[in-house]
Design a protein around this motif. Sequence first.
Motif, PDB file in Angstrom:
ATOM      1  N   ASP A   1       0.836  -1.205   0.000  1.00 13.66           N
ATOM      2  CA  ASP A   1       0.000   0.000   0.000  1.00 13.66           C
ATOM      3  C   ASP A   1       0.869   1.253   0.000  1.00 13.66           C
ATOM      4  OD1 ASP A   1      -2.241  -1.575   0.026  1.00 13.66           O
ATOM      5  OD2 ASP A   1      -2.459  -1.507   2.203  1.00 13.66           O
TER       6      ASP A   1
ATOM      7  N   LYS B   1       2.329   1.863  -3.454  1.00 15.31           N
ATOM      8  CA  LYS B   1       1.376   2.501  -4.360  1.00 15.31           C
ATOM      9  C   LYS B   1       1.225   3.980  -4.034  1.00 15.31           C
ATOM     10  CE  LYS B   1      -2.174   0.538  -6.042  1.00 15.31           C
ATOM     11  NZ  LYS B   1      -3.469  -0.097  -6.298  1.00 15.31           N
ATOM     12  N   ALA B   2       1.258   4.306  -2.747  1.00  9.97           N
ATOM     13  CA  ALA B   2       1.121   5.701  -2.347  1.00  9.97           C
ATOM     14  C   ALA B   2       2.304   6.533  -2.834  1.00  9.97           C
ATOM     15  CB  ALA B   2       0.988   5.810  -0.833  1.00  9.97           C
TER      16      ALA B   2
ATOM     17  N   SER C   1       4.098   5.785  -5.602  1.00  3.08           N
ATOM     18  CA  SER C   1       4.247   5.637  -7.037  1.00  3.08           C
ATOM     19  C   SER C   1       3.107   6.326  -7.777  1.00  3.08           C
ATOM     20  CB  SER C   1       4.275   4.146  -7.411  1.00  3.08           C
ATOM     21  OG  SER C   1       4.142   3.963  -8.807  1.00  3.08           O
ATOM     22  N   ALA C   2       3.438   7.357  -8.574  1.00  6.89           N
ATOM     23  CA  ALA C   2       2.408   8.030  -9.373  1.00  6.89           C
ATOM     24  C   ALA C   2       1.808   7.075 -10.388  1.00  6.89           C
ATOM     25  CB  ALA C   2       3.013   9.244 -10.079  1.00  6.89           C
TER      26      ALA C   2
ATOM     27  N   ARG D   1      -0.595   4.584  -8.556  1.00  6.26           N
ATOM     28  CA  ARG D   1      -1.785   5.272  -8.049  1.00  6.26           C
ATOM     29  C   ARG D   1      -2.834   5.457  -9.137  1.00  6.26           C
ATOM     30  NH1 ARG D   1       1.630   8.991  -5.700  1.00  6.26           N
ATOM     31  NH2 ARG D   1       0.793  10.713  -6.936  1.00  6.26           N
TER      32      ARG D   1
ATOM     33  N   SER E   1       9.966   2.826  -5.265  1.00  3.91           N
ATOM     34  CA  SER E   1       8.844   3.329  -6.048  1.00  3.91           C
ATOM     35  C   SER E   1       9.324   4.277  -7.137  1.00  3.91           C
ATOM     36  CB  SER E   1       7.824   4.025  -5.139  1.00  3.91           C
ATOM     37  OG  SER E   1       8.354   5.230  -4.614  1.00  3.91           O
TER      38      SER E   1
ATOM     39  N   ASP F   1       8.728   3.734 -11.090  1.00  4.22           N
ATOM     40  CA  ASP F   1       8.045   4.766 -11.870  1.00  4.22           C
ATOM     41  C   ASP F   1       8.850   5.154 -13.105  1.00  4.22           C
ATOM     42  OD1 ASP F   1       5.806   4.934 -10.332  1.00  4.22           O
ATOM     43  OD2 ASP F   1       5.962   7.079  -9.954  1.00  4.22           O
TER      44      ASP F   1
ATOM     45  N   LEU G   1      -2.044  13.191 -12.239  1.00  6.73           N
ATOM     46  CA  LEU G   1      -0.933  12.755 -11.395  1.00  6.73           C
ATOM     47  C   LEU G   1       0.374  13.199 -12.045  1.00  6.73           C
ATOM     48  CD1 LEU G   1      -2.129   9.118 -10.574  1.00  6.73           C
ATOM     49  CD2 LEU G   1      -2.474  11.196  -9.231  1.00  6.73           C
TER      50      LEU G   1
END
Length: 390
Positions: free
Chosen positions: A132, A135-136, A138-139, A142, A225, A229, A322
């Motif tokens: 979680d 994901k927060a 990583s643009a 998300r 992350s 990305d 984003l």
Amino acid sequence: MSNCSPLLRAQAKAALEKRANLVAEMRSVQAAANLSDAEKRERIERLDVDVNALEAEAREAVARGEREAEVRSLTGNSALFAQTGNQRQAEDENAWRSLMPSLSEYRALIAEGTPSSGGYTVPSGTASKYIDALKANSAFLRGLPPESVVPFDSATFSVPQLVSSTGTDYVDEGETIPEGEMVWGEVKFEATKIGRIQWATVEILEDSAVNQRNAIANNLLRDASLKFDADAFTGSGSNPVKGVLSQGISTTLGTGKITVTYDDLADAVARIEAMNGTPSVVWASVDMAAALRKEKAAGSGNYQGGSPVDAPASTAWGLPILPSAFLPPKTVVVADGSRIMVGIRRNASVKVSEDARFDSDQVGFKLTMRVAGVSLAEASSAQIVKASAS
């Protein structure tokens, strides 16, 4: 002395049991729907202080037990030399068995290898939510729905793709329905590992004014992350993770169109919808995200995205915007996230070792995760809009 060791052992186990209860309470707080994020953070921070104190109490009990064992061994040497070899060995083994658990047994008690239990990575509430948190940070992730992040359990991530489909037609009443033909292909990605080790001295961990263990784990996660990305957007060629820019459909605006506007986003949305897609996210380079946020409707002076109090930076045509520093300048991607897949071979995890550099009193923090490619079901699912250079 013989009565002290069982007492210390019971003290350590009791502290670990209390710690486990607090960890469970932290998870309950995190999952509570009736609490705001600020309330959750406040309660978890308070619980985290108690969790750290209980773990320190258990460690101190272990250390005291080891010191007692050493003293016991020294004071009993004269009697041991007078015994036969077999008798000495039996009594020595019994003496040690009455002491504290070994370091490996202690680690097993606190489930050091289980990310959901936290182990040495404090606090456990953070350790149990690495994916979680990834994901927060990583643009790219998300912008995808949960079902687009696909776990797999082999060395290769294979994504089926429909190459062509024929046979659908009108059928007269009572006539045989004709057979259709579907030609399927696949895209394969090899799992690749992202990893890093960070070392910290025991003195830094002990003397830090903040929870340094947790800070190191969070920094490792952030770095992972960022690496993902970078490739998820721009990876191509021999890169193990292929990005959306190398797979989508690119449109370059004409001369003089030096910024991407809301009108251009509307065109990209229409192109996706024309293929029965459902646009769900806008990824923008930093300069284009800034331009979209400041774009105003002609003649009114109002922001295209709404008034400032309505957070104009957050949406465009109902889609989240984003920003990402990994997109090339003057680039915006409008995509149907449900048509993009990311393979996760192994979730991000942080493990800690206190043995590897035992002689220099350093603690090692290791983050690893394995991912496999970014796959588009069809090229039209990602519309790449590039502003003109001049």
